[in-house]
Enzyme design. Structure first.
Site, PDB file in Angstrom:
ATOM      1  N   LYS A 160       8.595  10.602  -8.665  1.00  0.00           N
ATOM      2  CA  LYS A 160       9.140   9.404  -8.024  1.00  0.00           C
ATOM      3  C   LYS A 160       9.233   9.666  -6.517  1.00  0.00           C
ATOM      4  O   LYS A 160       9.485  10.795  -6.100  1.00  0.00           O
ATOM      5  CB  LYS A 160      10.538   9.131  -8.606  1.00  0.00           C
ATOM      6  CG  LYS A 160      11.357   8.072  -7.873  1.00  0.00           C
ATOM      7  CD  LYS A 160      10.814   6.674  -8.070  1.00  0.00           C
ATOM      8  CE  LYS A 160      11.627   5.640  -7.280  1.00  0.00           C
ATOM      9  NZ  LYS A 160      10.953   4.316  -7.290  1.00  0.00           N
ATOM     10  N   CYS A 167       6.585   1.480   0.601  1.00  0.00           N
ATOM     11  CA  CYS A 167       7.666   0.974  -0.261  1.00  0.00           C
ATOM     12  C   CYS A 167       8.128  -0.391   0.245  1.00  0.00           C
ATOM     13  O   CYS A 167       8.604  -0.501   1.363  1.00  0.00           O
ATOM     14  CB  CYS A 167       8.845   1.934  -0.276  1.00  0.00           C
ATOM     15  SG  CYS A 167      10.257   1.224  -1.155  1.00  0.00           S
TER      16      CYS A 167
HETATM   17  C1  DHB Z   1       9.994   1.681  -4.770  1.00  0.00           C
HETATM   18  C2  DHB Z   1       8.940   0.806  -4.936  1.00  0.00           C
HETATM   19  C3  DHB Z   1       7.708   1.128  -4.407  1.00  0.00           C
HETATM   20  O1  DHB Z   1       6.617   0.329  -4.541  1.00  0.00           O
HETATM   21  C4  DHB Z   1       7.546   2.317  -3.716  1.00  0.00           C
HETATM   22  O2  DHB Z   1       6.360   2.606  -3.201  1.00  0.00           O
HETATM   23  C5  DHB Z   1       8.612   3.191  -3.565  1.00  0.00           C
HETATM   24  C6  DHB Z   1       9.827   2.868  -4.092  1.00  0.00           C
HETATM   25  C7  DHB Z   1      11.300   1.327  -5.303  1.00  0.00           C
HETATM   26  O3  DHB Z   1      11.679   0.156  -5.244  1.00  0.00           O
HETATM   27  O4  DHB Z   1      12.018   2.249  -5.760  1.00  0.00           O
END
Ligand code: DHB
Length: 313
Positions: free
Chosen positions: A47, A132
């Protein structure tokens, strides 16, 4: 009968199979990362992490439709030290490459995290997330080309680990060209195309309500909604970037044919997001087998036999 090989190379990093998880999909906790390591995925990607633990946005923050997904998670993650420390645990029990996605909330935060991750030899590569879309008040770096140069100048000079970037989708030919001109000046090993299409809106006609809570329902789209945009971005960056920067395809892959299409457009490996959320780790084996059956039927023995060989009419 010898099955077609799905082996892939990202920089000098060897993957037994070209399919692995997209960052964000079931890869936040140690249990989730272990499940990917124990599956048929070719690598494990974390993540996107920040300096400190984040709870993320209020729920519901992820919603599926027949055509895909919308999310506004708000970067819930354990903080970068967790993903750095996890490298040791991963390497003790798995041969798969381990990649960490980094998504600091500022220039300084990205530089600080990458400086500290650089010393962890168990991290095979860093995917710097420039895209993001879900943190209120924070625009995506990937749409601010000067900011992209500024952050790449800084992180490329400090990172001792192979580095790649995750890009948002672009929709204009001039933007592909401008971004490719910027990226090719740096020693990047890979470019991942695409992150979700930002700030879509899924609603329920019956209840007359938005599907997710954060940002009044606005969130990043994945799944079938995004595949043609993903293929366009993969193919443009494949054409415009030098061979030593590999393209990782991401967006709308739910079966072997989708993976084949990404590779035909120039992807060296592919990531699965929405479908992995839906199906769990069994998607990696299933899609791999479907891709092998398709390759077999076409007489292809390895990915290089068709990678980037899309024909025009
Ligand atoms: C999140 C969503 C994304 O598309 C990303 O690249 C990083 C984080 C999120 O909302 O956690």
């Amino acid at each position: 009968m010898v099955l077609p090989s799905l082996a892939a190379l990202i920089g000098d990093i060897e993957l037994d199979t070209c399919l692995y998880n997209a960052s964000g999909a079931r890869c936040t906790t140690a249990e989730e990362l272990k499940a990917i390591a124990g599956s048929n995925a070719g690598a494990v990607l974390s993540k996107s992490c920040t300096s400190e633990y984040r709870e993320g946005n209020p729920s519901p923050r992820y919603y599926e439709t027949i055509l895909g997904s919308i999310n506004s998670m708000g970067l819930p993650n354990e903080g970068f030290r967790f993903y750095s420390d996890y490298a040791k645990q991963h390497k003790a029990s798995s041969k798969k490459p381990y990649f960490v996605s980094v998504s600091g909330l500022s220039f300084e935060e990205n530089v600080s995290i990458i400086t500290q991750l650089s010393h962890e030899t168990g991290i095979d590569a860093i995917e710097l997330n420039l895209s993001c879309p879900n943190v209120p008040g924070k625009p995506q770096t990937g749409y601010d080309f000067e900011q992209v140069q500024r952050v790449l100048d800084a992180v490329c000079s400090i990172s001792e680990r192979p580095l790649g970037v995750k890009l948002p989708p672009y929709f204009d030919i001039i933007h592909f060209e401008q971004m490719a001109d910027i990226l090719k000046a740096y020693p990047l090993k890979f470019v991942t195309c695409i992150n979700s299409i930002g700030n879509g809106l899924v609603i329920d006609a019956q209840t007359e309500t938005v599907a997710i809570k954060p940002k009044n329902g606005y969130g990043g789209l994945g799944g079938d909604y995004v595949k043609p945009t993903a293929l366009a971005n993969v193919h443009q960056f494949y054409r415009l970037l030098p061979n030593q920067i590999q393209i990782i395809g991401c967006g709308g892959i739910k079966n072997g044919q989708d993976a084949f299409e990404h590779i035909l457009c120039g992807a060296s490996a592919v990531q699965i997001g929405t479908q992995f959320m839906r199906e769990g780790t069994s998607c990696f084996m299933r899609i791999a087998q479907e891709l092998q059956i398709l390759m077999e039927a076409k007489g292809y023995k390895k990915l290089e036999d068709f990678k980037g060989k899309l024909k025009y009419i």
